[in-house]
Design a protein around this motif. Structure first.
Motif, PDB file in Angstrom:
ATOM      1  N   CYS A 140       0.779  -1.381  -0.153  1.00 55.92           N
ATOM      2  CA  CYS A 140       0.083   0.025   0.051  1.00 55.92           C
ATOM      3  C   CYS A 140       0.831   1.186   0.155  1.00 55.92           C
ATOM      4  N   SER A 141       1.927   1.208   0.778  1.00 60.01           N
ATOM      5  CA  SER A 141       2.668   2.489   0.942  1.00 60.01           C
ATOM      6  C   SER A 141       3.425   2.621  -0.426  1.00 60.01           C
ATOM      7  N   ALA A 142       3.987   1.774  -1.282  1.00 62.64           N
ATOM      8  CA  ALA A 142       4.451   1.755  -2.557  1.00 62.64           C
ATOM      9  C   ALA A 142       3.334   2.353  -3.390  1.00 62.64           C
ATOM     10  N   ALA A 143       2.138   2.001  -3.762  1.00 57.41           N
ATOM     11  CA  ALA A 143       1.153   1.999  -4.337  1.00 57.41           C
ATOM     12  C   ALA A 143       0.760   3.776  -4.204  1.00 57.41           C
ATOM     13  N   ARG A 144       0.767   4.344  -2.885  1.00 59.14           N
ATOM     14  CA  ARG A 144       0.633   5.685  -2.440  1.00 59.14           C
ATOM     15  C   ARG A 144       1.617   6.280  -3.168  1.00 59.14           C
ATOM     16  N   ARG A 145       2.882   6.208  -3.331  1.00 57.14           N
ATOM     17  CA  ARG A 145       3.925   6.822  -3.701  1.00 57.14           C
ATOM     18  C   ARG A 145       3.664   7.022  -5.374  1.00 57.14           C
ATOM     19  N   VAL A 146       3.257   5.905  -5.942  1.00 61.51           N
ATOM     20  CA  VAL A 146       2.766   5.923  -7.230  1.00 61.51           C
ATOM     21  C   VAL A 146       1.690   7.081  -7.476  1.00 61.51           C
ATOM     22  N   VAL A 147       0.585   6.867  -6.610  1.00 59.31           N
ATOM     23  CA  VAL A 147      -0.362   7.948  -6.965  1.00 59.31           C
ATOM     24  C   VAL A 147       0.006   9.383  -6.682  1.00 59.31           C
ATOM     25  N   GLY A 148       1.126   9.493  -6.003  1.00 56.53           N
ATOM     26  CA  GLY A 148       1.694  10.933  -5.766  1.00 56.53           C
ATOM     27  C   GLY A 148       2.322  11.430  -7.007  1.00 56.53           C
ATOM     28  N   LYS A 149       3.037  10.321  -7.760  1.00 59.59           N
ATOM     29  CA  LYS A 149       3.720  10.785  -8.990  1.00 59.59           C
ATOM     30  C   LYS A 149       2.614  10.872 -10.214  1.00 59.59           C
ATOM     31  N   ILE A 150       1.669  10.167 -10.191  1.00 55.48           N
ATOM     32  CA  ILE A 150       0.491  10.478 -11.204  1.00 55.48           C
ATOM     33  C   ILE A 150       0.066  11.650 -11.050  1.00 55.48           C
ATOM     34  N   THR A 151      -0.376  12.094  -9.668  1.00 57.50           N
ATOM     35  CA  THR A 151      -0.893  13.381  -9.594  1.00 57.50           C
ATOM     36  C   THR A 151       0.005  14.652 -10.145  1.00 57.50           C
ATOM     37  N   LYS A 152       1.108  14.399  -9.956  1.00 54.98           N
ATOM     38  CA  LYS A 152       2.025  15.549 -10.308  1.00 54.98           C
ATOM     39  C   LYS A 152       2.083  15.608 -11.943  1.00 54.98           C
ATOM     40  N   LEU A 153       2.232  14.384 -12.400  1.00 60.00           N
ATOM     41  CA  LEU A 153       2.490  14.434 -14.027  1.00 60.00           C
ATOM     42  C   LEU A 153       0.821  15.145 -14.566  1.00 60.00           C
ATOM     43  N   MET A 154      -0.133  14.814 -13.981  1.00 57.40           N
ATOM     44  CA  MET A 154      -1.592  15.360 -14.634  1.00 57.40           C
ATOM     45  C   MET A 154      -1.616  16.608 -14.572  1.00 57.40           C
ATOM     46  N   TYR A 155      -0.773  17.515 -13.901  1.00 54.52           N
ATOM     47  CA  TYR A 155      -0.634  19.142 -13.993  1.00 54.52           C
ATOM     48  C   TYR A 155      -0.059  19.332 -15.141  1.00 54.52           C
ATOM     49  N   VAL A 156       0.570  18.656 -16.013  1.00 57.82           N
ATOM     50  CA  VAL A 156       1.608  19.304 -17.061  1.00 57.82           C
ATOM     51  C   VAL A 156       0.493  19.647 -18.058  1.00 57.82           C
ATOM     52  N   PRO A 157      -0.426  18.998 -18.729  1.00 53.87           N
ATOM     53  CA  PRO A 157      -1.131  19.330 -19.917  1.00 53.87           C
ATOM     54  C   PRO A 157      -2.109  20.748 -19.572  1.00 53.87           C
ATOM     55  N   LEU A 158      -2.693  20.687 -18.111  1.00 52.05           N
ATOM     56  CA  LEU A 158      -3.227  21.962 -17.853  1.00 52.05           C
ATOM     57  C   LEU A 158      -2.336  22.969 -17.791  1.00 52.05           C
ATOM     58  N   ILE A 159      -1.166  23.017 -17.231  1.00 53.05           N
ATOM     59  CA  ILE A 159      -0.148  24.100 -17.207  1.00 53.05           C
ATOM     60  C   ILE A 159       0.143  24.764 -18.736  1.00 53.05           C
ATOM     61  N   GLN A 160       0.364  23.408 -19.602  1.00 54.58           N
ATOM     62  CA  GLN A 160       0.528  23.956 -21.056  1.00 54.58           C
ATOM     63  C   GLN A 160      -0.555  24.822 -21.672  1.00 54.58           C
ATOM     64  N   GLY A 161      -1.604  24.336 -21.174  1.00 53.34           N
ATOM     65  CA  GLY A 161      -3.143  24.990 -21.643  1.00 53.34           C
ATOM     66  C   GLY A 161      -2.717  26.441 -21.324  1.00 53.34           C
ATOM     67  N   VAL A 162      -2.543  26.720 -20.091  1.00 51.52           N
ATOM     68  CA  VAL A 162      -2.363  28.100 -19.521  1.00 51.52           C
ATOM     69  C   VAL A 162      -1.424  28.940 -20.337  1.00 51.52           C
ATOM     70  N   LEU A 163      -0.266  28.402 -20.637  1.00 50.49           N
ATOM     71  CA  LEU A 163       0.788  29.092 -21.160  1.00 50.49           C
ATOM     72  C   LEU A 163       0.354  29.247 -22.639  1.00 50.49           C
TER      73      LEU A 163
END
Length: 328
Positions: free
Chosen positions: A91-114
């Motif tokens: 479970c702890s390893a899976a939670r680290r993966v979710v944290g990484k996924i969440t971070k990357l999901m911001y990228v296309p949104l930031i690109q949209g703003v720019l």
């Protein structure tokens, strides 16, 4: 939310279908069912592929203007890894993966703003461009504010609804100030590409990461009963399956996941099993392929200190058996 639900149910393997639902909500059914045009979808997966064409971040290496975005390549690996962690009960390893996924999901949104900031600033953007930019900004501003209230204010003042005077360079700089806090990089976001001149728009070039990370091609892993073999990337189908009966339950194709073999206990006496099976990588697949930097404590900090923020420590990489085969 569904990925977090899967974490809540982590110790009950029968309920981790929530993970598959989370992947489906990221990919959607429209683009996933249209191999000719994956950007025809309506959710974040399609948005990432649209924006990668604008920012020259398509392809596994993130240096093309067509095809699947680098972010989606990474996220598919992480979805696979997280699913496997859940099935292994880590479970702890899976939670680290979710944290990484969440971070990357911001990228296309930031690109949209720019993109829309530049349109409003330089390309005589219209009301539609202002509205689009405002929506993209609203989707990321709470996270930017958590990292830096001052930079969030700069973005808000330039991208708010009805604002006609936009300083795209100020918006770009404000985002770049918090990339480190967001856990993303200049390489992830790229720069706004001018197809007409085959170059970046002036002032919208990619920034430079303080600790640039080598881009390593990702190879998929097929795990056979006794050893690892390396093959082309498998088809990752997460579309919602159409059913002839509209009242029938929705069926989700499960995420692709490998079954991890138990680490070999037959290792060189001068090494520890953990030294072999805990390795750094940008994904589990990349760590298992390269077996480069060990992280014997199993902590991400070992990888971050040596290689940069994009790296995590992965267990059960199979490096034990792989490295033993290379010993003469």
């Amino acid at each position: 939310r569904e990925l977090e639900d899967a974490l809540d149910d982590c110790e009950n393997v029968a309920l981790v279908h929530a993970w598959d639902e989370g992947v489906c909500l990221y990919v959607g059914s429209v683009g996933a069912n249209n191999a000719q045009d994956a950007t025809s979808g309506k959710l974040l997966h399609a948005l990432a592929d649209k924006r990668c064409a604008n920012f020259k971040t398509c392809g596994i290496d993130g240096n093309k203007t067509d095809g699947t975005s680098r972010i989606n390549h990474e996220l598919m690996d992480l979805f696979t890894l997280g699913n496997n962690e859940l099935l292994n009960g880590d479970c702890s390893a899976a939670r680290r993966v979710v944290g990484k996924i969440t971070k990357l999901m911001y990228v296309p949104l930031i690109q949209g703003v720019l993109r829309y900031a530049y349109k409003m600033d330089v390309l005589n953007g219209r009301e539609k461009d202002n509205a689009s930019g405002s929506v993209f900004a609203a989707s990321v501003l709470p996270r930017i504010h958590a990292a830096s209230p001052g930079d969030a204010t700069v973005i808000y003042n330039n991208m708010k609804v009805g604002e006609s005077s936009v300083d795209s360079r100020a918006v770009k700089s404000a985002f770049e100030n918090v990339y480190g806090n967001l856990g993303i990089s200049c390489l992830d976001v790229g720069g706004l590409w001018d197809f007409a001149n085959d170059d970046y728009f002036p002032g919208m070039e990619p920034c430079v990461d303080n600790n640039p990370i080598s881009t390593i091609p990702i190879t998929a892993v097929t795990l056979e009963p006794s050893r690892l073999t390396y093959t082309d990337m498998p088809t990752f189908n997460v579309a919602v399956e159409a059913t002839p009966n509209p009242n029938a339950p929705t069926t989700y194709h499960p995420t692709y996941f490998p079954t991890i073999p138990s680490p070999s206990n037959e290792v060189d006496e001068t090494h520890n099993v953990r030294d072999y099976d805990y390795y750094c990588g940008t994904s589990w697949i990349q760590a298992a392929e390269n077996c480069g930097q060990p992280c014997p404590t199993g902590l991400d900090d070992e990888c971050v200190d040596e290689l940069g923020e994009r790296y995590m420590c992965f267990y059960s990489t199979g490096c034990s058996a792989k490295l033993m085969e290379e010993v003469p």
